[in-house]
Design a protein around this motif. Sequence first.
Motif, short mmCIF file in Angstrom:
data_model
loop_
_atom_site.label_atom_id
_atom_site.label_comp_id
_atom_site.label_asym_id
_atom_site.label_seq_id
_atom_site.Cartn_x
_atom_site.Cartn_y
_atom_site.Cartn_z
N ASN A 1 0.86 -1.18 0.00
CA ASN A 1 0.00 0.00 0.00
C ASN A 1 0.91 1.24 0.00
O ASN A 1 1.31 1.74 1.05
CB ASN A 1 -0.91 -0.01 1.24
CG ASN A 1 -1.95 1.10 1.19
OD1 ASN A 1 -1.76 2.13 0.52
ND2 ASN A 1 -3.06 0.89 1.90
N TYR A 2 1.25 1.69 -1.22
CA TYR A 2 2.19 2.81 -1.33
C TYR A 2 1.64 4.09 -0.68
O TYR A 2 2.38 4.86 -0.06
CB TYR A 2 2.50 3.07 -2.81
CG TYR A 2 3.27 1.95 -3.46
CD1 TYR A 2 4.59 1.68 -3.12
CD2 TYR A 2 2.65 1.14 -4.42
CE1 TYR A 2 5.28 0.64 -3.72
CE2 TYR A 2 3.34 0.11 -5.03
CZ TYR A 2 4.67 -0.14 -4.68
OH TYR A 2 5.36 -1.17 -5.27
N HIS B 1 0.00 13.31 -5.11
CA HIS B 1 1.02 12.67 -4.27
C HIS B 1 1.60 13.71 -3.32
O HIS B 1 1.51 14.91 -3.56
CB HIS B 1 2.13 12.06 -5.13
CG HIS B 1 1.63 11.10 -6.18
ND1 HIS B 1 1.08 9.86 -5.88
CD2 HIS B 1 1.56 11.22 -7.54
CE1 HIS B 1 0.72 9.25 -6.99
NE2 HIS B 1 0.99 10.06 -8.02
N HIS B 2 2.19 13.25 -2.30
CA HIS B 2 2.78 14.16 -1.34
C HIS B 2 3.97 14.91 -1.96
O HIS B 2 4.83 14.32 -2.62
CB HIS B 2 3.27 13.39 -0.10
CG HIS B 2 2.17 12.98 0.80
ND1 HIS B 2 1.48 11.77 0.68
CD2 HIS B 2 1.60 13.62 1.87
CE1 HIS B 2 0.56 11.69 1.61
NE2 HIS B 2 0.61 12.79 2.36
N LYS B 3 3.97 16.21 -1.67
CA LYS B 3 5.08 17.08 -2.10
C LYS B 3 5.43 17.98 -0.92
O LYS B 3 4.56 18.64 -0.36
CB LYS B 3 4.69 17.91 -3.31
CG LYS B 3 5.82 18.80 -3.84
CD LYS B 3 5.37 19.55 -5.10
CE LYS B 3 6.50 20.40 -5.65
NZ LYS B 3 6.08 21.13 -6.89
N THR C 1 6.29 9.57 -6.07
CA THR C 1 5.66 8.98 -7.26
C THR C 1 4.67 7.91 -6.80
O THR C 1 4.62 7.55 -5.61
CB THR C 1 6.71 8.38 -8.19
OG1 THR C 1 7.45 7.38 -7.47
CG2 THR C 1 7.67 9.45 -8.71
N ALA C 2 3.90 7.37 -7.73
CA ALA C 2 2.86 6.41 -7.36
C ALA C 2 3.43 5.16 -6.70
O ALA C 2 2.80 4.57 -5.81
CB ALA C 2 2.05 6.02 -8.59
N VAL D 1 10.96 12.30 -6.93
CA VAL D 1 11.47 13.44 -7.68
C VAL D 1 12.12 14.40 -6.69
O VAL D 1 11.51 14.77 -5.68
CB VAL D 1 10.35 14.15 -8.46
CG1 VAL D 1 10.89 15.38 -9.18
CG2 VAL D 1 9.68 13.19 -9.44
N VAL D 2 13.36 14.79 -7.00
CA VAL D 2 14.09 15.69 -6.10
C VAL D 2 14.45 16.96 -6.86
O VAL D 2 14.98 16.91 -7.98
CB VAL D 2 15.38 15.02 -5.56
CG1 VAL D 2 16.07 15.96 -4.57
CG2 VAL D 2 15.06 13.68 -4.91
#
Length: 244
Positions: free
Chosen positions: A4-5, A32-34, A62-63, A71-72
Amino acid sequence: MSRNYKEDQTNEVEALDSIYCGEMEILATEPHHKFQIPIATEEYSSEEPEKGLACKLVFTFTATYPDGAPVVEIEEPENFEDTFETRLLEHLQKTIEENLGMEMIFSLVSSAQEWLNERWDEHKFHQEELREQKLREIEEEERKKFEGTRVTVESFLTWKLEFEESTGIAAKREKNNVSKKQTGRELFMCDTTLNDSDIKFLLEAGENIENVKIDETLFQDIGELDLDDDDDEDWVPGADDDED
């Protein structure tokens, strides 16, 4: 059982928020969380922003994170050199590859922090080298002022000749040398003490100067006397008489 990502990502964000309490800023939760986390070297402060390095690391899940890479991005870099952003991202990419399949944001932040510290240490070391080099150059200039030009026999003789010519010493010496090479006749003519030596002798003997008669014919041929430097300098008065 599939992972469960979404749940794993939420749990990690909550853990990070407790670790970086008051510093971490959540920018988005959907899709998604950022979020962003600031990092800086120890010397950096808002009061003295020219000291140290600082930036904000922006992460976007990401998913399939953490099985997939996040992503950085780097924002608001402070005192970065031109290549620092690219180099830091490359450094973080290696850390991501080493941690795929595990929650890695804390590891990424720690790795980035360490990288900044190393770059700032290098900067300080370089600045210290420049400072010491500048100090050595100043000391060398000061030493040269006190040391002056090293004197050799050749340079001293050259300076002495130029000095004597410029001050007239050479001309004066040459003039004195010429005056020393007078003939016997010149010496006799220049010695004014001979003019009155006999007269003084007579006066001391009690003779009246008016009673002294001078035979002028005795001095008519004085100009023909040979009183030059050919006189025997080694002649001693009375020597000839002893030989007789």
